[in-house]
Design a protein around this motif. Structure first.
Motif, PDB file in Angstrom:
ATOM      1  N   LEU A  22     -23.991  12.661   6.438  1.00 33.18           N
ATOM      2  CA  LEU A  22     -22.694  12.083   6.789  1.00 33.18           C
ATOM      3  C   LEU A  22     -22.250  11.147   5.686  1.00 33.18           C
ATOM      4  CD1 LEU A  22     -21.447  10.829  10.177  1.00 33.18           C
ATOM      5  CD2 LEU A  22     -21.504   9.181   8.315  1.00 33.18           C
ATOM      6  N   LEU A  23     -20.995  11.275   5.290  1.00 34.15           N
ATOM      7  CA  LEU A  23     -20.365  10.352   4.349  1.00 34.15           C
ATOM      8  C   LEU A  23     -19.394   9.470   5.123  1.00 34.15           C
ATOM      9  CD1 LEU A  23     -19.658  12.623   1.253  1.00 34.15           C
ATOM     10  CD2 LEU A  23     -21.352  10.819   1.437  1.00 34.15           C
ATOM     11  N   ARG A  24     -19.566   8.158   4.968  1.00 32.79           N
ATOM     12  CA  ARG A  24     -18.773   7.200   5.746  1.00 32.79           C
ATOM     13  C   ARG A  24     -17.805   6.484   4.815  1.00 32.79           C
ATOM     14  NH1 ARG A  24     -19.019   4.828  10.667  1.00 32.79           N
ATOM     15  NH2 ARG A  24     -18.412   2.627  10.835  1.00 32.79           N
ATOM     16  N   ASP A  25     -16.551   6.472   5.196  1.00 32.55           N
ATOM     17  CA  ASP A  25     -15.506   5.875   4.385  1.00 32.55           C
ATOM     18  C   ASP A  25     -15.550   4.354   4.518  1.00 32.55           C
ATOM     19  OD1 ASP A  25     -13.376   5.478   2.775  1.00 32.55           O
ATOM     20  OD2 ASP A  25     -11.908   6.527   4.027  1.00 32.55           O
ATOM     21  N   THR A  26     -15.309   3.673   3.391  1.00 34.98           N
ATOM     22  CA  THR A  26     -15.279   2.208   3.419  1.00 34.98           C
ATOM     23  C   THR A  26     -13.980   1.673   3.995  1.00 34.98           C
ATOM     24  OG1 THR A  26     -14.421   2.158   1.147  1.00 34.98           O
ATOM     25  CG2 THR A  26     -16.819   2.090   1.432  1.00 34.98           C
ATOM     26  N   GLY A  27     -12.938   2.498   4.022  1.00 38.67           N
ATOM     27  CA  GLY A  27     -11.641   2.028   4.517  1.00 38.67           C
ATOM     28  C   GLY A  27     -10.899   1.157   3.541  1.00 38.67           C
ATOM     29  N   GLU A  28     -11.306   1.151   2.261  1.00 38.54           N
ATOM     30  CA  GLU A  28     -10.686   0.301   1.250  1.00 38.54           C
ATOM     31  C   GLU A  28     -10.137   1.128   0.106  1.00 38.54           C
ATOM     32  OE1 GLU A  28     -13.626  -2.429   0.046  1.00 38.54           O
ATOM     33  OE2 GLU A  28     -13.767  -3.469   1.982  1.00 38.54           O
ATOM     34  N   GLN A  29      -9.617   2.285   0.397  1.00 35.39           N
ATOM     35  CA  GLN A  29      -9.063   3.154  -0.639  1.00 35.39           C
ATOM     36  C   GLN A  29      -7.600   2.830  -0.846  1.00 35.39           C
ATOM     37  OE1 GLN A  29      -9.202   7.298   0.233  1.00 35.39           O
ATOM     38  NE2 GLN A  29      -8.147   7.910  -1.652  1.00 35.39           N
ATOM     39  N   TYR A  30      -7.246   2.540  -2.089  1.00 36.24           N
ATOM     40  CA  TYR A  30      -5.859   2.222  -2.426  1.00 36.24           C
ATOM     41  C   TYR A  30      -5.465   3.034  -3.659  1.00 36.24           C
ATOM     42  CZ  TYR A  30      -6.903  -1.796   0.531  1.00 36.24           C
ATOM     43  OH  TYR A  30      -7.288  -2.597   1.563  1.00 36.24           O
ATOM     44  N   GLY A  31      -4.209   3.447  -3.695  1.00 33.96           N
ATOM     45  CA  GLY A  31      -3.719   4.186  -4.847  1.00 33.96           C
ATOM     46  C   GLY A  31      -4.227   5.613  -4.888  1.00 33.96           C
ATOM     47  N   LEU A  32      -4.323   6.131  -6.111  1.00 36.39           N
ATOM     48  CA  LEU A  32      -4.713   7.524  -6.307  1.00 36.39           C
ATOM     49  C   LEU A  32      -6.178   7.683  -6.708  1.00 36.39           C
ATOM     50  CD1 LEU A  32      -1.571   8.785  -8.281  1.00 36.39           C
ATOM     51  CD2 LEU A  32      -2.042   8.986  -5.837  1.00 36.39           C
ATOM     52  N   LYS A  33      -6.972   6.634  -6.568  1.00 37.87           N
ATOM     53  CA  LYS A  33      -8.377   6.728  -6.924  1.00 37.87           C
ATOM     54  C   LYS A  33      -9.139   7.567  -5.904  1.00 37.87           C
ATOM     55  CE  LYS A  33      -8.509   2.226  -9.223  1.00 37.87           C
ATOM     56  NZ  LYS A  33      -9.167   0.885  -9.244  1.00 37.87           N
ATOM     57  N   ASP A  34     -10.318   8.032  -6.330  1.00 35.19           N
ATOM     58  CA  ASP A  34     -11.172   8.775  -5.409  1.00 35.19           C
ATOM     59  C   ASP A  34     -11.669   7.850  -4.306  1.00 35.19           C
ATOM     60  OD1 ASP A  34     -10.927  11.085  -6.867  1.00 35.19           O
ATOM     61  OD2 ASP A  34     -12.676  10.662  -8.128  1.00 35.19           O
ATOM     62  N   PRO A  35     -11.801   8.329  -3.097  1.00 31.39           N
ATOM     63  CA  PRO A  35     -12.275   7.477  -2.001  1.00 31.39           C
ATOM     64  C   PRO A  35     -13.701   6.981  -2.251  1.00 31.39           C
ATOM     65  CG  PRO A  35     -12.244   9.776  -1.342  1.00 31.39           C
ATOM     66  CD  PRO A  35     -11.555   9.712  -2.660  1.00 31.39           C
ATOM     67  N   GLU A  36     -13.979   5.797  -1.759  1.00 29.07           N
ATOM     68  CA  GLU A  36     -15.303   5.199  -1.899  1.00 29.07           C
ATOM     69  C   GLU A  36     -16.041   5.320  -0.568  1.00 29.07           C
ATOM     70  OE1 GLU A  36     -14.847   1.228  -3.210  1.00 29.07           O
ATOM     71  OE2 GLU A  36     -13.916   1.769  -5.138  1.00 29.07           O
ATOM     72  N   TYR A  37     -17.335   5.580  -0.665  1.00 31.95           N
ATOM     73  CA  TYR A  37     -18.163   5.775   0.521  1.00 31.95           C
ATOM     74  C   TYR A  37     -19.212   4.676   0.577  1.00 31.95           C
ATOM     75  CZ  TYR A  37     -15.978  10.318  -0.063  1.00 31.95           C
ATOM     76  OH  TYR A  37     -15.051  11.316  -0.237  1.00 31.95           O
ATOM     77  N   THR A  38     -19.389   4.158   1.767  1.00 33.40           N
ATOM     78  CA  THR A  38     -20.283   3.027   1.942  1.00 33.40           C
ATOM     79  C   THR A  38     -21.739   3.429   1.766  1.00 33.40           C
ATOM     80  OG1 THR A  38     -20.955   1.299   3.471  1.00 33.40           O
ATOM     81  CG2 THR A  38     -20.390   3.425   4.419  1.00 33.40           C
TER      82      THR A  38
END
Length: 742
Positions: A213-229
């Motif tokens: 499971l990949l869990r999202d940090t919920g701190e994605q802004y702009g066009l960057k790749d999403p970050e996973y906790t």
């Protein structure tokens, strides 16, 4: 000839001894053991050529340089055969017959050396190309596609006892899918019972199913790749504010909430440290929170219930991956399956299934006899290629600067790399199978590394075939059509590159326009790459899936305008311009070839003379040798008839053309130029000289045959003519002279 005879006799003796030992030794090996013996023999032979022979030659060279041998004085052989007049006449007859085939063009030694080099390269690279073709056909398994296709269909759609992946639309539907399809489909409550897939009796699960499971940090802004906790959690994704004992012991409770920390070895970093590009985003493979199911059905249900109660899959879930490996016993195939469920921001999930069917247990010993024979031939051809490439470089290192020599070395390097990767894959599979034998009920056996290593090996084999084909193209430059193609590419590459850039700019502009207008309403234009690919496929006629109504989301008139411009400008105008440029340069290359053509023999004429004996023996063996047929006429009548037919043909041509038969080439104005007239006269004189030389050669052949017949009829056993005592004194002087010079 003596050395060749000794070599052939030695091979025959070795083969006879090998057959006798195999037939009458009382040991009858099975096919796999016999193939293992052949492989061992092949490995020893390779080491003999590559390792032991260079060492032996080095020792001999040092010995010869430091302690030179004392050669004995030359003593003539008293038993040598003394040739007589008949031997000389027979040798002269063979020489004259060969001279009858040789023209003035065959005496160009530089051209002959060039053609000999082409023959040698064509022999080596032609065999290499054919053996790659047959080896790929012999090793390919046509059942791999059908195996993957059947597993995909069984997993994607609903059945009586399982839920199809295509019907899983929300996160909460993942738990029923895992229970019905993966747990009930592959496991039972008896750990000692070998269970199979409920859809296919011959397919079983190797190891257990791994859930990541990949869990999202919920701190994605702009066009960057999403970050996973990558934080450590406890039950229900709550932060561990207190330290609890034995977290590293009771993994069943704490492992699903701990991130992956084990990076793995070299092969994991090479083949697993990549990102999977899904429908919405890209996902790393060595990150996330991992847990596994069990062998027993009840234990797996307990794990799934525990995860469901503690909300292991919640709204912060970015993606869930289900990895497992299936093995088909009947087909001997491994199916490395990976299910990806992406949690989209729209409230649904998008699922996809990747099935990689490979044959991992096939070794050299288990190959069919056709593949085994092709492999043995490939080793011999590869050794011949190595000798052809390395030996000239040893004596002339400057040849390394040539482009085609670098291609040859790259072919050798890729061949060695492919064989090395195959051996490494076999070692990795052996280790995984050994782990599988002693695996516990919760061990995940990761077969992704050998599967991806197989894919990489297949890609390298494809590049190897491309390089061999490119090298064969260079060898085929003796043919005029290949020369024209090469010259056309050399002349037109700048114009073609400029035209291709213009076409790419137009396609990029249309792609941006279609994506901007229709991207939110059509799958073909949902991204810039998809839009450009769709425009390219439509322009070159690869697909007809694009309809005008798919471009009407920005208005009917705008859609018709874009569709018309795309169809006319890119598909018709620019593509035809590209083809027209290529056609014009092809015509120009052909004109240059015709203008610079020199009077020389062709490659096929060289082969006809160089391998005349082989051609003659082949014709005689297959009954294709031309025979003289009298047809109830004498020789003189046949010759006169042929001359009459040639004269009638010349008269017919003159009548049809309405002018003299002797017509040299004409310019654009229709008048014959002085250069063309001079060229025509030069060719006519050369043909006349060739005819005169051929006539003299035929006369010498007839005279030599008459002398041989005379000496056989009226001479002694050695062919000597004795007409009187006065001729005996002159016999020694006339012994080595032809009859016409006596």
């Amino acid at each position: 000839m003596a050395s060749n005879a000794i070599y052939i006799v030695t091979l025959c003796l070795i083969g006879a001894c090998f057959v006798i030992i195999w037939k009458f030794s009382g040991l009858k090996h099975e096919d796999r053991k016999f193939k293992a013996i052949l492989v061992s023999f092949m490995v020893v032979m390779i080491f003999q050529f590559l390792v032991f022979d260079p060492i032996r030659f080095l020792i001999q060279a040092v010995d010869t340089a430091c302690w030179p041998k004392m050669y004995r004085p030359y003593v003539p052989d008293g038993k040598a055969k003394r040739h007589n007049r008949m031997d000389y006449l027979n040798l002269r007859l063979r020489s004259l017959r060969s001279q009858l085939m040789i023209t003035a063009g065959h005496r160009n030694e530089e051209l002959n050396l060039k053609y000999r080099t082409i023959v040698r390269e064509l022999w080596v690279y032609g065999k290499l190309f054919l053996i790659h073709l047959f080896l790929n056909l012999a090793l390919v398994n046509r059942l791999l596609y059908y195996n993957g296709e059947s597993i995909t269909n069984l997993m994607m759609y609903n059945h009586t006892n399982s839920i199809g992946l295509s019907h899983v639309l929300f996160l909460h539907q993942l738990y029923p899918f895992i229970e019905q399809t993966l747990i009930n489909g592959f496991s039972s409550n008896d750990p000692h019972l070998v269970t199979h897939w409920n859809h296919v009796n011959s397919t079983k699960l190797l190891g257990v199913v791994r859930m990541r499971l990949l869990r999202d940090t919920g701190e994605q802004y702009g066009l960057k790749d999403p970050e996973y906790t990558e934080k450590q959690y406890t039950d229900g994704w709550s932060l561990p504010h207190i330290r609890e004992p034995y977290t590293d012991k009771y993994w069943s409770i704490f492992l699903p909430w701990l991130p992956m920390t084990q990076i793995g070895g070299f092969w994991e970093r090479c083949f697993l440290s990549v990102r999977q590009y899904g429908y919405y985003s890209s996902y790393p493979e060595l990150k996330g929170y991992v847990t596994t199911l069990r062998k027993k059905r009840d234990d797996s249900l307990k794990v799934l219930t525990y995860l469901h109660k503690n909300n292991w899959i919640d709204d912060r879930t970015a993606a869930v991956f289900l990895d497992f490996t299936l093995y088909n016993v009947d087909a001997n195939m491994f199916s490395v399956c990976s299910i990806r469920c992406e949690n989209l921001p729209f409230g649904i999930i998008r699922s996809s299934l990747n099935v990689n069917s490979v044959s991992l247990t096939e070794t050299v010993e288990t190959l069919p006899w056709v593949g085994m024979i092709c492999l043995l031939i490939y080793v011999l051809i590869w050794l011949e290629l190595g000798i052809t490439v390395i030996v000239p470089l040893w004596f002339e290192p400057k040849l390394l600067k040539r482009f085609w020599v670098k291609i040859d070395l790259l072919i050798l390097a890729l061949s060695i790399t492919v064989v090395t990767l195959m051996v490494l894959r076999e070692g990795i599979v052996s280790k995984l199978l050994a782990v599988l034998e002693v695996a516990s009920t919760h061990d995940f056996i990761d077969f992704r590394i050998p599967a991806r290593l197989t894919e990489f090996t297949v890609m390298l084999m494809g590049f190897l075939v491309c390089l061999v084909t490119l090298r064969l193209w260079k060898v085929m430059q003796f043919a005029s059509i290949f020369q024209i193609f090469t010259m056309t590419l050399a002349l037109a590459w700048k114009a073609l590159f400029s035209t291709a850039c213009v076409i790419c700019i137009f396609m990029m502009a249309f792609g941006i326009a279609t994506v901007s207008i229709n991207g939110n309403n059509n799958e073909h234009f949902r991204s810039l790459l998809h839009g450009m690919a769709t425009v390219m496929c439509f322009s070159f006629g690869f697909t007809s899936h694009v309809e005008p109504k798919e471009l009407f989301h920005g208005g009917i008139f705008m859609g018709l305008l874009i569709y018309g411009i795309m169809a006319f400008t890119v598909s018709i105008l620019l593509t035809n311009v590209f083809v027209s440029i290529l056609n014009n340069y092809f015509t120009a290359a052909k004109a240059i070839r015709d203008r610079n053509r020199t009077e020389q023999i062709t490659f096929w004429e060289f082969l006809r003379v160089e391998y005349a004996d082989i051609i003659r023996v082949t014709r005689e063996a297959f009954g294709c040798e031309k025979k003289y047929r009298r047809k109830k006429r004498t020789v003189a009548e046949n010759i006169q008839r042929k001359l009459d037919l040639q004269a009638a043909a010349v008269a017919s041509v003159r009548t049809k053309r309405g002018r003299s038969y002797r017509i040299p080439s004409k310019g654009r104005t229709g008048n014959v130029t002085d250069d063309e007239e001079e060229e025509y006269e030069r060719k006519a004189q050369a043909q006349q000289k060739a005819r005169i030389a051929r006539t003299y050669t035929i006369a010498a052949i007839l005279q030599t045959q008459m002398e041989i017949a005379e000496r056989k009829l009226f001479g002694d056993k050695e062919g000597n003519l004795r007409s009187g005592s006065e001729d005996e004194d002159d016999a020694g002087q006339e012994q080595n002279l032809p009859r016409q010079y006596v």
